[in-house]
Write a protein that holds these residues in place. Structure first.
Motif, PDB file in Angstrom:
ATOM      1  N   CYS A 188       3.953   6.703 -15.387  1.00 61.52           N
ATOM      2  CA  CYS A 188       5.172   6.071 -15.930  1.00 61.52           C
ATOM      3  C   CYS A 188       4.808   4.833 -16.751  1.00 61.52           C
ATOM      4  O   CYS A 188       5.370   4.603 -17.824  1.00 61.52           O
ATOM      5  N   LEU A 189       3.879   4.056 -16.247  1.00 59.71           N
ATOM      6  CA  LEU A 189       3.451   2.854 -16.976  1.00 59.71           C
ATOM      7  C   LEU A 189       2.848   3.225 -18.328  1.00 59.71           C
ATOM      8  O   LEU A 189       3.108   2.557 -19.334  1.00 59.71           O
ATOM      9  N   ALA A 190       2.053   4.299 -18.335  1.00 59.12           N
ATOM     10  CA  ALA A 190       1.441   4.741 -19.600  1.00 59.12           C
ATOM     11  C   ALA A 190       2.532   5.102 -20.609  1.00 59.12           C
ATOM     12  O   ALA A 190       2.434   4.784 -21.799  1.00 59.12           O
ATOM     13  N   TYR A 191       3.610   5.751 -20.130  1.00 58.35           N
ATOM     14  CA  TYR A 191       4.690   6.130 -21.047  1.00 58.35           C
ATOM     15  C   TYR A 191       5.584   4.946 -21.412  1.00 58.35           C
ATOM     16  O   TYR A 191       6.213   4.953 -22.474  1.00 58.35           O
ATOM     17  N   GLU A 201       0.839  -1.189   0.000  1.00 54.03           N
ATOM     18  CA  GLU A 201       0.000   0.000   0.000  1.00 54.03           C
ATOM     19  C   GLU A 201       0.878   1.244   0.000  1.00 54.03           C
ATOM     20  O   GLU A 201       1.873   1.304   0.731  1.00 54.03           O
ATOM     21  N   THR A 202       0.534   2.187  -0.847  1.00 53.50           N
ATOM     22  CA  THR A 202       1.329   3.409  -0.911  1.00 53.50           C
ATOM     23  C   THR A 202       0.397   4.619  -0.963  1.00 53.50           C
ATOM     24  O   THR A 202      -0.800   4.493  -0.685  1.00 53.50           O
ATOM     25  N   THR A 203       0.947   5.790  -1.302  1.00 53.97           N
ATOM     26  CA  THR A 203       0.105   6.999  -1.294  1.00 53.97           C
ATOM     27  C   THR A 203      -0.539   7.200  -2.671  1.00 53.97           C
ATOM     28  O   THR A 203      -0.071   6.657  -3.676  1.00 53.97           O
ATOM     29  N   GLY A 204      -1.564   8.021  -2.708  1.00 53.28           N
ATOM     30  CA  GLY A 204      -2.211   8.353  -3.978  1.00 53.28           C
ATOM     31  C   GLY A 204      -1.224   9.015  -4.932  1.00 53.28           C
ATOM     32  O   GLY A 204      -1.242   8.783  -6.143  1.00 53.28           O
ATOM     33  N   GLU A 205      -0.343   9.838  -4.381  1.00 51.71           N
ATOM     34  CA  GLU A 205       0.643  10.547  -5.208  1.00 51.71           C
ATOM     35  C   GLU A 205       1.594   9.553  -5.891  1.00 51.71           C
ATOM     36  O   GLU A 205       1.852   9.657  -7.099  1.00 51.71           O
ATOM     37  N   VAL A 206       2.086   8.584  -5.133  1.00 53.05           N
ATOM     38  CA  VAL A 206       3.016   7.598  -5.698  1.00 53.05           C
ATOM     39  C   VAL A 206       2.299   6.756  -6.749  1.00 53.05           C
ATOM     40  O   VAL A 206       2.808   6.548  -7.854  1.00 53.05           O
ATOM     41  N   CYS A 207       1.088   6.300  -6.400  1.00 51.39           N
ATOM     42  CA  CYS A 207       0.304   5.498  -7.360  1.00 51.39           C
ATOM     43  C   CYS A 207       0.102   6.253  -8.665  1.00 51.39           C
ATOM     44  O   CYS A 207       0.283   5.695  -9.749  1.00 51.39           O
ATOM     45  N   ALA A 208      -0.260   7.534  -8.541  1.00 48.63           N
ATOM     46  CA  ALA A 208      -0.551   8.328  -9.742  1.00 48.63           C
ATOM     47  C   ALA A 208       0.688   8.468 -10.612  1.00 48.63           C
ATOM     48  O   ALA A 208       0.615   8.322 -11.840  1.00 48.63           O
ATOM     49  N   LEU A 209       1.849   8.733 -10.006  1.00 49.88           N
ATOM     50  CA  LEU A 209       3.063   8.913 -10.830  1.00 49.88           C
ATOM     51  C   LEU A 209       3.514   7.580 -11.434  1.00 49.88           C
ATOM     52  O   LEU A 209       3.903   7.533 -12.605  1.00 49.88           O
ATOM     53  N   VAL A 210       3.407   6.505 -10.663  1.00 52.01           N
ATOM     54  CA  VAL A 210       3.793   5.191 -11.208  1.00 52.01           C
ATOM     55  C   VAL A 210       2.871   4.837 -12.383  1.00 52.01           C
ATOM     56  O   VAL A 210       3.333   4.328 -13.414  1.00 52.01           O
ATOM     57  N   GLU A 211       1.591   5.159 -12.254  1.00 51.85           N
ATOM     58  CA  GLU A 211       0.661   4.900 -13.377  1.00 51.85           C
ATOM     59  C   GLU A 211       1.016   5.719 -14.612  1.00 51.85           C
ATOM     60  O   GLU A 211       0.954   5.222 -15.735  1.00 51.85           O
ATOM     61  N   ALA A 232      18.352  -8.321 -16.545  1.00 49.21           N
ATOM     62  CA  ALA A 232      17.244  -8.000 -17.459  1.00 49.21           C
ATOM     63  C   ALA A 232      16.013  -8.858 -17.167  1.00 49.21           C
ATOM     64  O   ALA A 232      14.880  -8.429 -17.416  1.00 49.21           O
ATOM     65  N   ALA A 233      16.211 -10.052 -16.626  1.00 44.94           N
ATOM     66  CA  ALA A 233      15.084 -10.934 -16.303  1.00 44.94           C
ATOM     67  C   ALA A 233      14.210 -10.338 -15.191  1.00 44.94           C
ATOM     68  O   ALA A 233      13.050 -10.726 -15.032  1.00 44.94           O
ATOM     69  N   LYS A 234      14.774  -9.383 -14.440  1.00 42.02           N
ATOM     70  CA  LYS A 234      14.014  -8.758 -13.344  1.00 42.02           C
ATOM     71  C   LYS A 234      13.437  -7.408 -13.766  1.00 42.02           C
ATOM     72  O   LYS A 234      12.986  -6.629 -12.930  1.00 42.02           O
ATOM     73  N   VAL A 235      13.522  -7.118 -15.056  1.00 47.69           N
ATOM     74  CA  VAL A 235      13.066  -5.815 -15.562  1.00 47.69           C
ATOM     75  C   VAL A 235      11.894  -6.011 -16.517  1.00 47.69           C
ATOM     76  O   VAL A 235      11.921  -6.924 -17.350  1.00 47.69           O
ATOM     77  N   GLY A 236      10.893  -5.183 -16.399  1.00 45.86           N
ATOM     78  CA  GLY A 236       9.773  -5.253 -17.355  1.00 45.86           C
ATOM     79  C   GLY A 236       8.532  -4.610 -16.773  1.00 45.86           C
ATOM     80  O   GLY A 236       7.996  -5.073 -15.763  1.00 45.86           O
ATOM     81  N   PHE A 237       8.099  -3.527 -17.409  1.00 45.91           N
ATOM     82  CA  PHE A 237       6.920  -2.811 -16.893  1.00 45.91           C
ATOM     83  C   PHE A 237       5.669  -3.681 -16.922  1.00 45.91           C
ATOM     84  O   PHE A 237       4.733  -3.439 -16.177  1.00 45.91           O
ATOM     85  N   THR A 245       6.118   4.247 -25.304  1.00 49.26           N
ATOM     86  CA  THR A 245       7.489   4.206 -25.850  1.00 49.26           C
ATOM     87  C   THR A 245       7.945   2.773 -26.122  1.00 49.26           C
ATOM     88  O   THR A 245       9.138   2.533 -26.335  1.00 49.26           O
ATOM     89  N   ASN A 246       7.002   1.834 -26.070  1.00 48.60           N
ATOM     90  CA  ASN A 246       7.334   0.405 -26.266  1.00 48.60           C
ATOM     91  C   ASN A 246       8.477  -0.058 -25.359  1.00 48.60           C
ATOM     92  O   ASN A 246       9.371  -0.780 -25.805  1.00 48.60           O
ATOM     93  N   GLY A 247       8.452   0.412 -24.133  1.00 54.72           N
ATOM     94  CA  GLY A 247       9.428  -0.065 -23.146  1.00 54.72           C
ATOM     95  C   GLY A 247      10.759   0.661 -23.154  1.00 54.72           C
ATOM     96  O   GLY A 247      11.660   0.296 -22.395  1.00 54.72           O
ATOM     97  N   ALA A 248      10.899   1.720 -23.966  1.00 59.97           N
ATOM     98  CA  ALA A 248      12.168   2.474 -23.950  1.00 59.97           C
ATOM     99  C   ALA A 248      12.292   3.252 -22.640  1.00 59.97           C
ATOM    100  O   ALA A 248      13.382   3.427 -22.110  1.00 59.97           O
ATOM    101  N   PHE A 249      11.164   3.717 -22.128  1.00 54.91           N
ATOM    102  CA  PHE A 249      11.139   4.311 -20.786  1.00 54.91           C
ATOM    103  C   PHE A 249      10.512   3.292 -19.855  1.00 54.91           C
ATOM    104  O   PHE A 249       9.396   2.834 -20.090  1.00 54.91           O
ATOM    105  N   ASP A 250      11.226   2.892 -18.814  1.00 55.45           N
ATOM    106  CA  ASP A 250      10.702   1.833 -17.951  1.00 55.45           C
ATOM    107  C   ASP A 250      11.291   1.994 -16.547  1.00 55.45           C
ATOM    108  O   ASP A 250      12.500   1.831 -16.345  1.00 55.45           O
ATOM    109  N   ILE A 251      10.434   2.324 -15.576  1.00 55.16           N
ATOM    110  CA  ILE A 251      10.936   2.559 -14.211  1.00 55.16           C
ATOM    111  C   ILE A 251      11.296   1.271 -13.482  1.00 55.16           C
ATOM    112  O   ILE A 251      11.818   1.314 -12.382  1.00 55.16           O
TER     113      ILE A 251
END
Ligand code: AMP
Ligand code: MG
Length: 348
Positions: free
Chosen positions: A111-114, A99-109, A152-157, A118-124
């Motif tokens: 990031c996921l949209a981008y 569980e996190t804050t609304g602010e963190v959820c919103a920014l992570v979302e 790389a196996a641990k990376v993937g939006f 960007t087909n995974g070129a930007f990936d947090i």
């Protein structure tokens, strides 16, 4: 009105740190306050015009509040602070939704949209690879292919799940971790600028080491003039632009890189291959409606190169310049109409 001179020392610091910066004149026609502090691992500069009829102290107090907001954001999003929301997620989200804050959820979302755009070129979720390449930088030795594959196996939006209703974040693979280094400074620039604006400041620039939001205009009259630094020659300007109510963000290998085997390795990783990007794309500058968007797009463009310019055109209000190395010289590529739209000039 008292004309204010820009201290040369501040400008020199910005020259060294930032890849985009404010082109100041010798003297400003209206009262302008400027403050510089070290936050989020970079030099942060805030300049604000004092609205007419205001005491200077009132604007100064607001600038202090803007710095406090940037400090708060660092406390929430930094991976270098063990008690940040992001560090908490990284420690626990492989086991169960955190569980996190609304602010963190919103920014992570966002990031996921981008990541999708960007087909995974930007990936947090790139953090395991960032860690690997950070160690490589210390050792000045490129990681082995097997070490890159393991990280790389641990990376993937696609394995990052956000539940906006429950405000939870979950990793579908063990060992995943978030790194918002590619967006947090832009986000902080937006928040600080929004805070200034909400409190009556109309003309200001918030600049976190080249992640900037330009509010209003220069002293209420002329547009802000921003310089894109020459990638290799200190003090030389490649391009100057004029902006108003826009973000300008540059990503690139200006300062953070290492050289091994005669090749330059950037701090930006291509999450799809696990490799640090080569030295082909030197930098990408994005102009957008907000600095978080510009920050994500600039990082993605460094990965995608010239082909990414089409993706930028799809984002309303966004434009970009890419600087590419071509032998011993540099080429620039822009989105259509860029030079005219921002009154851009080559050199100073
Ligand atoms: P920026 O300076 O905004 O381009 O962000 C670079 C930082 O973002 C790096 O130092 C990493 O922490 C992180 N990063 C590196 N590569 C990526 C990527 N492809 N997508 C998202 N974040 C990245
Ligand atoms: Mg970025």
């Amino acid at each position: 009105m008292i004309p204010v001179r820009f201290p040369i020392a501040i400008l020199i610091i910005i020259f060294i740190i930032a890849s985009v910066f404010i082109l100041a004149r010798a003297a400003a026609p209206a009262q302008l306050i400027e403050r510089t502090r070290l936050c989020m691992g970079t030099m942060v500069e805030i300049r604000a015009g004092v609205p007419s009829g205001w005491q200077r102290q009132r604007a100064e107090a607001l600038i202090d509040k803007a710095f406090a907001e940037i400090g708060r954001i660092e406390g929430v999003f930094s991976v270098f602070k063990t008690d940040s929301e992001i560090s908490k997620i990284n420690a626990l989200a492989s086991d169960a939704p955190v569980e996190t804050t609304g602010e963190v959820c919103a920014l992570v979302e966002r990031c996921l949209a981008y990541s999708k755009k960007t087909n995974g070129a930007f990936d947090i979720t790139v953090k395991p690879l960032v860690g690997l390449w950070d160690r490589a930088k210390e050792l000045k030795d490129v990681p082995s292919e097997s070490a890159i594959s393991a990280a790389a196996a641990k990376v993937g939006f696609r394995y990052l799940k956000v539940d906006a209703a429950d405000k939870t974040v979950y990793f579908q693979r063990q060992g995943m971790a978030l790194d918002l280094g590619g967006v947090a400074k832009g986000y902080a620039a937006d928040r600080a600028a929004a805070m200034l604006m909400a409190n009556g400041i109309r003309d200001a620039i918030v600049n976190l080491g080249g992640n900037m939001y330009c509010l209003g205009s220069y002293s209420g009259r002329e547009m802000w003039r921003i310089g894109i630094r020459h990638p290799r020659e200190r003090g030389k300007i490649l391009m100057a632009l004029k902006v108003k109510d826009k973000a300008v963000v540059t990503s690139g290998d200006y300062e953070r890189y290492f050289i091994a085997g005669g090749r330059r390795y950037s701090h930006i990783i291509d999450p799809r291959t696990g490799h640090s990007i080569g030295d082909d794309i030197v930098s990408a500058t994005v102009i957008a409606k907000d600095a978080a968007t510009a920050d994500m797009l600039a990082t993605a463009l460094c990965v995608l190169g010239r082909e990414g310019l089409d993706m930028v055109k799809d984002v309303e209000g966004a434009d970009a310049v890419i600087i590419r190395k071509n032998g011993n010289s540099f080429e620039t590529f822009t989105t259509g109409g860029f030079m005219e739209r921002y009154g851009a000039t080559q050199g100073q």
